[in-house]
Scaffold this motif. Structure first.
Motif, PDB file in Angstrom:
ATOM      1  N   ARG A 157      11.989  20.618 121.319  1.00 56.91           N
ATOM      2  CA  ARG A 157      13.350  21.080 121.056  1.00 56.91           C
ATOM      3  C   ARG A 157      13.874  20.608 119.699  1.00 56.91           C
ATOM      4  NH1 ARG A 157      17.292  23.148 124.411  1.00 56.91           N
ATOM      5  NH2 ARG A 157      18.949  23.976 123.093  1.00 56.91           N
ATOM      6  N   ALA A 158      13.627  19.361 119.334  1.00 58.24           N
ATOM      7  CA  ALA A 158      14.130  18.849 118.052  1.00 58.24           C
ATOM      8  C   ALA A 158      13.516  19.613 116.887  1.00 58.24           C
ATOM      9  CB  ALA A 158      13.840  17.356 117.929  1.00 58.24           C
ATOM     10  N   SER A 159      12.198  19.841 116.949  1.00 60.33           N
ATOM     11  CA  SER A 159      11.530  20.585 115.881  1.00 60.33           C
ATOM     12  C   SER A 159      12.019  22.022 115.829  1.00 60.33           C
ATOM     13  CB  SER A 159      10.017  20.557 116.087  1.00 60.33           C
ATOM     14  OG  SER A 159       9.518  19.248 115.986  1.00 60.33           O
ATOM     15  N   LEU A 160      12.221  22.621 116.995  1.00 60.18           N
ATOM     16  CA  LEU A 160      12.681  24.006 117.029  1.00 60.18           C
ATOM     17  C   LEU A 160      14.097  24.128 116.478  1.00 60.18           C
ATOM     18  CD1 LEU A 160      12.050  26.899 117.791  1.00 60.18           C
ATOM     19  CD2 LEU A 160      12.858  26.418 120.108  1.00 60.18           C
ATOM     20  N   ASN A 161      14.934  23.155 116.781  1.00 60.34           N
ATOM     21  CA  ASN A 161      16.297  23.164 116.226  1.00 60.34           C
ATOM     22  C   ASN A 161      16.267  23.093 114.704  1.00 60.34           C
ATOM     23  OD1 ASN A 161      18.165  23.449 118.360  1.00 60.34           O
ATOM     24  ND2 ASN A 161      17.867  21.329 118.979  1.00 60.34           N
ATOM     25  N   GLN A 162      15.370  22.256 114.151  1.00 64.17           N
ATOM     26  CA  GLN A 162      15.257  22.181 112.700  1.00 64.17           C
ATOM     27  C   GLN A 162      14.747  23.494 112.121  1.00 64.17           C
ATOM     28  OE1 GLN A 162      16.212  19.468 110.649  1.00 64.17           O
ATOM     29  NE2 GLN A 162      15.971  21.121 109.162  1.00 64.17           N
ATOM     30  N   LEU A 163      13.806  24.121 112.817  1.00 69.83           N
ATOM     31  CA  LEU A 163      13.303  25.415 112.360  1.00 69.83           C
ATOM     32  C   LEU A 163      14.428  26.447 112.324  1.00 69.83           C
ATOM     33  CD1 LEU A 163      10.000  27.133 113.334  1.00 69.83           C
ATOM     34  CD2 LEU A 163      12.127  28.413 113.506  1.00 69.83           C
ATOM     35  N   ILE A 164      15.264  26.480 113.374  1.00 75.42           N
ATOM     36  CA  ILE A 164      16.363  27.455 113.422  1.00 75.42           C
ATOM     37  C   ILE A 164      17.375  27.161 112.312  1.00 75.42           C
ATOM     38  CG2 ILE A 164      18.224  28.395 114.822  1.00 75.42           C
ATOM     39  CD1 ILE A 164      15.339  29.110 115.708  1.00 75.42           C
ATOM     40  N   THR A 165      17.626  25.874 112.065  1.00 74.91           N
ATOM     41  CA  THR A 165      18.527  25.518 110.963  1.00 74.91           C
ATOM     42  C   THR A 165      17.970  26.015 109.635  1.00 74.91           C
ATOM     43  OG1 THR A 165      19.328  23.555 112.130  1.00 74.91           O
ATOM     44  CG2 THR A 165      19.608  23.588 109.745  1.00 74.91           C
TER      45      THR A 165
END
Length: 967
Positions: free
Chosen positions: A465-473
């Protein structure tokens, strides 16, 4: 009001009067746990619905001496507070009832008549400060010496047979001062408001900012002040420093006002700010916040972000009615949705916990703050929803006793703010915009198919989730511009896709028999490969990504220097493709030799040297071992992740989950304030040419420092009386014709046309975006300030004060998440959001920085959106969401199920074949190409970049020089 320069609006008068009334005459209110009912035998009874008890007689409690000033954002809460302080100047607090017994001290000898009169005046709490003139020194001294005190007895000690020393207790002096505690960046705002609205000698004020070498005065000297204005940071340091007892602990103050005080609230836990406040003795307590909790955000948030039709002005009252009706209808539609209802209940619990913390820990509201054994009331039991059912009567009683706030329609009867025009600007993405967005979709597509959407390898697995949130950002930031991917990573994506497809097709079964590779996934990978190949076949993309450069397109660049400065290795295109740093370097060279016989002499040699240095530095970066790269912990873990067991499954995790690396050593330069051009003779010109050619490497070292974003600003420009470049020279025809970013080109067109007549506020998310905008503004000679979270409090204050008060800087770039803390930026009448904001409350707060009391012009808001892209669908989704859904997904888009599915289903943006071959079709052209040479350096003075800033008095600039406060 005597001492107040500004006349209060009627609603401000009502709010100030209500605050004073609650302070001076707190009413006896019915216990909020009880409900008055008709008794069957006549009369009234009082029923506790939670415990089931019925009382014949009511219980009453005093309301709090204070509350929450929650007027709408931008409508003068600071002025209301100053009016309250001024109206009660010199008033004294009462001794707390538990300490008021036997407090009359006995004199060791008979006092003088003056001393006895002073003691009697203080016991009667007479506000003598407002009546005694300064020349009555003897009376004032006697009154100050006979200030009322009381003793807090020491805590009871356990019985012991050993002899113990009995503590005499703590002596507390009453004080008529008001403590005002504010976020560090609002110290200057309060100073400015006091200077603007209050007569010069009305208050004696002590300022205690964080980081200031100002000691808190002694106990006797503190009595001289009417206001003690201090930052939250300074309060925590003052009250919680080990081995230090603050003089503030020795006083019982009349009042404390905490600006943006919703940040002080906790529930069931504590923090430093709450602990610091707990050590103070204060009679009257106020929290100032337009948003005491997320769920208590008023309808003005929706009105601020409401899009207006072009050429129309909405009727505010009708708009409010429509918004409220939409909220109600949306609530009815979602009532049957179990997940949304559960989310709404969770958000309501958080809001009520926050309100409970304010009520109990800060305002000491009875009966909720009662101790055990003293009719203690449980906030959780009586106020918090249980089984989905609210406790409306108890909650309504609490809110009515605490909150001071007007409805927006009542305020509009007293004042009328200038019109607010809000529109969304839809732009066609450029070739490079499409490539950047498609790269993120490619990354998600390859990951989804090759991981088979299972286990931890799948990006949408909850463990990622943390990596995916950074990707979306990063994906959202790429809607402006992005250079975070490398050629090798795209190549690896293509290879992974091909190997995976080959492996599945050679597995011995057809895809339909095995079910291992669905036809849709097979076609999706084929399209992903095609997209990757198109990207690699674009020389400008390869160059921009390798150099991490903002792509610019230059017309009529001097022919003999075109090849030397071209960022692409192929034949120089028309228009010439350059990076912003290289354009800045070339501009600097020409503008500092304008009076030479040939300003362009040495330009080709400098270009060749500059580009050689660039590619050499990039090659050395690529060849570095991973442990030598300048990466933070997050980036290192991402790279390790990229090479770890997931390679065995051919799952590609690229820099899409790393933080942007735009502002690093790969950037060549940032233009400094140039000196005025020097007049050269012919011989000097030849000498300068030789110097530029031979010392290009040395000059390169001087400009290869990473850009200092937090202090980015330019010195004042003066329009040259005569064009220094001859009209027949090719240099006079060189133009910046476009950029690789659709949003940047549009923004530059708007800034160029508007900045001479209006001040402009540009909100961004991600410092790399601010850096790109700053580079372009520097090339055009337009001055700006950048307000980011990394600035010191003093510099933040200086930027806001300078932007509001001077004409030097007419562009302010601001991180949108820094705009939600009470800033006053009414000097700006044009507001741009370079990306759509996901949280409506954050956007509304940002808009209200400009659309507030003090604004005299209509305010125009423009949100830039790339048409038919994921951010377009994000904005459409945001507009359809209910408040409950917004609360659920406040921290991440992925918390909204619909938005998460939109991201999973995102498709590639179509790439047109003719765009790949035609450079002109790859750029976003400026409406009017802008001259490149002879516009920036003319009349520019070198020296101190801070010379035009308005710093708080006594604050030092970057070079350590003391700055005087400019009136």
């Amino acid at each position: 009001m005597l001492g107040l320069r500004t006349k209060l609006h009627p609603y401000q008068q009502r709010s100030a009067a209500m605050m004073i009334k609650r302070e001076a005459e707190p009413i006896q209110a019915l216990d909020p746990r009880l409900e008055e009912i008709d008794c069957p035998v006549g009369g009234k009874s009082f029923y506790d619905g939670t415990t089931g008890l019925l009382f014949r007689h009511p219980r009453h409690y005093d309301e709090a001496r204070g509350g929450i000033l929650a007027e709408t954002m931008g409508l003068g809460k600071t002025l209301i507070c100053l009016a309250v302080v001024l109206a009660t100047k010199g008033h004294w607090p009462q001794i707390p009832p538990e300490y008021s017994v036997s407090q009359n001290s006995t004199r060791s000898e008979v006092g003088s008549l003056v001393q006895m009169a002073a003691a009697a005046a203080n016991r009667g709490r007479i506000p003598w400060k407002g009546y005694l003139s300064q020349d009555l020194d003897r009376c004032r001294t006697a009154l100050e010496q006979n200030a009322i005190t009381y003793i807090i007895p020491p805590p009871e000690t356990r019985r012991s047979r050993r002899p113990t020393t009995v503590s005499p207790g703590k002596n507390i002096r009453t004080c008529a001062a008001t403590l005002i505690v504010v976020p560090p960046n609002l110290i200057s705002h309060w100073k400015a408001e006091i200077a603007a609205h209050v007569e010069k000698d009305a208050f004696n004020i002590l300022y205690l900012g964080d980081g200031e070498a100002v000691w808190t005065p002694s106990t006797s000297n503190l009595l001289l002040y009417d206001i003690i204005l201090m930052s939250k940071t300074r309060l925590v340091e003052e009250m919680l420093s080990c081995g230090f007892s603050s003089p503030l602990e020795d006083f019982h103050f009349l009042r404390i006002i905490v600006d943006e005080g919703h940040n002080f609230s906790t529930f069931g836990r504590t923090n430093n700010a709450v602990s610091a406040l707990a050590k103070l003795h204060v009679e009257r307590r106020w929290i100032v916040s337009g948003t005491p909790s997320a769920g208590l955000l008023g309808v003005e948030a929706s009105t601020a972000i409401h899009e207006t039709l072009e050429g129309t002005v909405d009727n505010d009252s009708r708009l409010i009615r429509n918004i409220l009706e939409d909220r109600r209808s949306c609530g009815f539609e979602l009532a049957s949705n179990t997940n949304v209802r559960k989310s709404a209940l969770q958000q309501e619990l958080k809001d009520l916990e926050k309100l409970g913390s304010i009520s109990m820990d800060f305002l000491n509201l009875k009966p909720w703050s009662n101790k055990k054994g003293n009719d203690a009331a449980s906030w959780k039991q009586y106020i918090m929803p249980a089984d989905g059912e609210r406790k409306p009567k108890s909650l309504a009683s609490v809110l009515a006793s605490l909150v001071v706030r007007h409805r927006i329609e009542d305020i509009e009867k007293d004042i009328k703010l200038p019109p607010l025009h809000n529109r969304t600007v839809y732009l066609e993405p450029t070739w490079h915009d499409k490539l950047s967005l498609n790269l993120f979709i490619l990354n998600l597509a390859v990951n989804a198919v090759t991981s088979e959407r299972v286990d931890q390898d799948y990006m949408f697995n909850f463990k990622n989730r943390a990596s995916l949130n950074q990707l979306i950002t990063n994906l959202r930031h790429s809607g402006f511009y992005w250079t975070g991917f490398t050629k090798d990573e795209v190549t690896r994506s293509i290879d992974v896709s091909r190997k995976y497809m080959k492996h599945k097709m050679l597995s011995g079964k057809s895809e339909h028999e095995s079910g291992e590779l669905r036809e849709g996934d097979f076609n999706f990978l084929l399209r992903a490969i095609q997209v990757g190949e198109n990207i690699l076949a674009t020389p400008s993309w390869v160059a921009f990504s390798a150099a991490h450069e903002l792509g610019l397109y230059i017309e009529d660049f001097p022919d003999d220097a075109r090849e030397a400065w071209s960022l692409c290795e192929d034949e120089p295109s028309s228009p010439l493709i350059m990076g912003a740093s290289q354009v800045t370097r070339a501009q600097h060279h020409v503008d500092t030799h304008l009076y030479a016989s040939d300003p362009a002499s040495g330009l080709a040699a400098l270009g060749k040297s500059t580009m050689e240095k660039l590619w050499q530095s990039l090659q050395s970066e690529i060849s570095k071992p991973e442990e030598e790269l300048d990466l933070d912990h997050h980036e290192k873990s991402s790279m390790i992740k990229k090479r770890s067991p997931q390679e065995s499954k051919n799952v590609l995790i690229t820099t899409s989950i790393q933080k942007p690396v735009t502002m690093n050593k790969r950037t060549i330069s940032r233009v400094k304030a140039n000196s005025s051009p020097r007049k050269h003779s012919t011989s000097n010109s030849n000498e300068a040419t030789s110097k530029d050619t031979n010392n290009a490497a040395e000059e390169q070292k001087k400009i290869s420092k990473p850009p200092a974003l937090k202090s980015a600003m330019k010195s004042a420009l003066k329009t040259p009386p005569v064009d220094p470049i001859d009209s027949s020279s090719v240099l006079s025809k060189t133009r910046l014709s476009g950029t690789a970013s659709a949003k940047l080109s549009y923004l530059l067109d708007r800034v160029i046309s508007l900045h001479a007549s209006e001040k402009i506020l540009i909100f961004y998310e991600g410092d790399n975006i601010a850096y790109y905008v700053a580079q372009a503004l520097e090339l055009l000679g337009i001055q700006y300030l950048i307000y980011t979270g990394s600035l010191s409090a003093d510099r933040k204050s200086a930027y806001i004060a300078t932007f509001n008060a001077t004409e030097t800087f007419r562009i302010l770039l601001m991180d949108v998440h820094q705009a939600a803390h009470g800033l006053h930026i009414a000097a700006a009448s044009r507001v741009f959001f370079v990306n759509p904001v996901w949280q409506p409350a954050v956007e509304a707060q940002a808009i209200k920085r400009a659309h507030r009391i003090g604004q005299t012009k209509p305010v125009y808001i423009e949100t830039l959106v790339l048409k038919d892209t994921l951010e377009d669908r994000m904005l459409q989704r945001r507009r359809k969401m209910s408040p409950q859904e917004h609360h659920k997904a406040e921290k991440s888009l992925l918390d909204d199920d619909v938005m998460a599915q939109l991201i999973k289903d995102a498709d590639f943006i179509p790439l047109l074949p003719d765009e790949m071959k035609d450079v002109r079709k790859q750029m976003a052209p400026l409406r009017e190409p802008q001259r490149l040479f002879g516009r920036v350096a003319v009349g520019m003075e070198g020296g101190d970049p801070d010379k035009d800033l308005i710093f708080p008095e006594g604050v030092k600039d970057l070079k350590g020089k003391k700055r005087k406060r400019v009136a």
